[in-house]
Design an enzyme around this catalytic site. Structure first.
Site, mmCIF file in Angstrom:
data_model
loop_
_atom_site.group_PDB
_atom_site.id
_atom_site.type_symbol
_atom_site.label_atom_id
_atom_site.label_comp_id
_atom_site.label_asym_id
_atom_site.label_seq_id
_atom_site.Cartn_x
_atom_site.Cartn_y
_atom_site.Cartn_z
ATOM 1 N N ASP A 34 34.456 48.811 20.911
ATOM 2 C CA ASP A 34 33.573 47.922 21.696
ATOM 3 C C ASP A 34 33.863 48.000 23.196
ATOM 4 O OD1 ASP A 34 35.998 46.653 21.920
ATOM 5 O OD2 ASP A 34 35.360 44.765 21.005
ATOM 6 N N GLY A 35 34.791 48.874 23.581
ATOM 7 C CA GLY A 35 35.055 49.073 25.013
ATOM 8 C C GLY A 35 36.244 48.281 25.537
ATOM 9 N N GLN A 92 34.913 42.680 50.405
ATOM 10 C CA GLN A 92 34.385 41.291 50.414
ATOM 11 C C GLN A 92 35.600 40.403 50.658
ATOM 12 O OE1 GLN A 92 31.036 40.373 49.795
ATOM 13 N NE2 GLN A 92 31.449 38.205 50.080
ATOM 14 N N LYS A 183 30.925 52.985 66.127
ATOM 15 C CA LYS A 183 30.029 52.814 64.982
ATOM 16 C C LYS A 183 29.525 51.383 64.891
ATOM 17 C CE LYS A 183 31.361 52.004 60.396
ATOM 18 N NZ LYS A 183 32.096 52.357 59.182
ATOM 19 N N ASP A 209 39.161 58.422 58.122
ATOM 20 C CA ASP A 209 38.804 57.029 57.839
ATOM 21 C C ASP A 209 39.642 56.538 56.663
ATOM 22 O OD1 ASP A 209 37.463 54.677 58.245
ATOM 23 O OD2 ASP A 209 35.458 55.476 57.847
HETATM 24 C C1 R5P Z 1 34.468 50.514 57.083
HETATM 25 O O1 R5P Z 1 34.875 49.676 57.873
HETATM 26 C C2 R5P Z 1 35.371 51.544 56.505
HETATM 27 O O2 R5P Z 1 36.441 51.835 57.344
HETATM 28 C C3 R5P Z 1 34.594 52.815 56.194
HETATM 29 O O3 R5P Z 1 34.153 53.394 57.419
HETATM 30 C C4 R5P Z 1 33.402 52.562 55.321
HETATM 31 O O4 R5P Z 1 33.754 51.784 54.218
HETATM 32 C C5 R5P Z 1 32.776 53.869 54.874
HETATM 33 O O5 R5P Z 1 31.645 53.596 54.098
HETATM 34 P P1 R5P Z 1 30.476 54.651 53.944
HETATM 35 O O6 R5P Z 1 31.098 55.932 53.474
HETATM 36 O O7 R5P Z 1 29.578 54.027 52.916
HETATM 37 O O8 R5P Z 1 29.796 54.789 55.265
#
Ligand code: R5P
Length: 283
Positions: A34-35, A92, A183, A209
């Site tokens: 059932d997972g 979040q 950005k 990033d």
């Molecule tokens: C945002 O503040 C993070 O540092 C990343 O730049 C972001 O989560 C990247 O998301 P995506 O690849 O959807 O642009």
């Protein structure tokens, strides 16, 4: 110490166990028809430090994480260190609208119930760590990223000002200059990079990033750098989520795409194990 490897973090757990000269506990982890998840630790942990390694992403791995922690406690672990290589739900991290759940804090509260110390890696907002009432560390994989990029690029860039401190860590190790782009995010899937004159003509540039999710941020950065004459561009990150075919799109936009093994994908060619071993020894 014994390392307890969750199914989401097998490769990294093995590398960490080797780095710590610690054995991996034998486990049985499976899904019922059932997972639902079933977890059993086959080695006794009496009084040992148990290092539970498992991502809180995607959702089914969260349950496995909780069960591994519970099993470690019941198997007699003296201390449980929970290592969450990729802390899912970290974005979040506050109440943006009334009535929302603050997912990052909810997860933190539940994770620490069966942990004596918590380590995660390049969490979206380091301030989230304050939600833990137990010793908690936000480790960085950026030294490993810097090490990996050394000799491959001439300059490192972060896509926004907020990430520049992370990139500084990678740049210091790589012995490279660094800068940032500007950005702005208009909605969860749309980003804009404001024009910024950079000295990238004829250079090999690494855009670094913490997370690549849809790839939207990185692809905008790539367009910007190509337009300014960069000779080669690569994308590197700690956590490669690569949602909805992002890896394919990134591979068309960049000469190379590199990610760490905090999330295991075909792009995870950088191991975060070495910096993590240091953090684990400290905690
Ligand atoms: C945002 O503040 C993070 O540092 C990343 O730049 C972001 O989560 C990247 O998301 P995506 O690849 O959807 O642009």
């Amino acid at each position: 110490m014994l390392v307890i490897a969750g199914t989401a973090s097998q490769r990294l757990s093995h590398a960490i166990a080797a780095g710590l000269h610690a054995p991996l506990a034998r486990t049985e982890i499976k899904r019922f028809p059932d997972g639902e998840c079933y977890v059993r630790i086959l080695d006794p942990l009496k009084g040992e430090v148990a290092l539970v390694v498992q991502n809180s992403y995607p959702d089914h791995n969260i349950i496995e994480l909780f069960l591994l922690q519970d099993a470690a406690r019941r198997a007699g672990a003296g201390r449980i260190i929970t290592l969450i290589p990729y802390f899912g739900y970290a974005r979040q991290d506050k109440l943006f609208l009334p009535g929302q759940a603050v997912s990052a804090l909810a997860l933190a509260r539940h994770i620490e119930m069966d942990a004596d110390a918590i380590i995660t890696v390049d969490i979206h907002n380091p301030e989230t760590m304050a939600a833990f009432s137990k010793p908690a560390v936000n480790a960085s994989a950026m030294p490993a990223v810097g090490q990996f990029l050394r000799g491959k690029v001439d300059l490192l860039l972060s896509p926004d000002k907020g990430s520049v401190e992370r990139v500084r860590l990678a740049a210091e190790i790589a012995g490279l200059p660094f800068d940032h782009l500007e950005k702005t995010r208009t909605d969860p899937s749309t980003v804009q990079i404001a024009p910024k004159k950079l000295d990238v003509a004829g250079k090999r540039v690494g855009v670094v990033d913490d997370v690549i999710a849809t790839g939207g941020t990185m692809i905008k950065a790539a367009e910007h750098l190509r337009a300014q004459g960069a000779s080669q561009i690569c994308a590197a990150c700690t956590h490669g989520l690569f949602s909805s075919g992002a890896l394919e799109r990134l591979r068309s936009a960049f000469d190379a795409v590199y990610a760490c093994d905090t999330i295991e994908t075909e792009a995870s060619v950088i191991s975060a194990a070495q910096p993590l071993v240091r953090y684990i020894r400290e905690i």
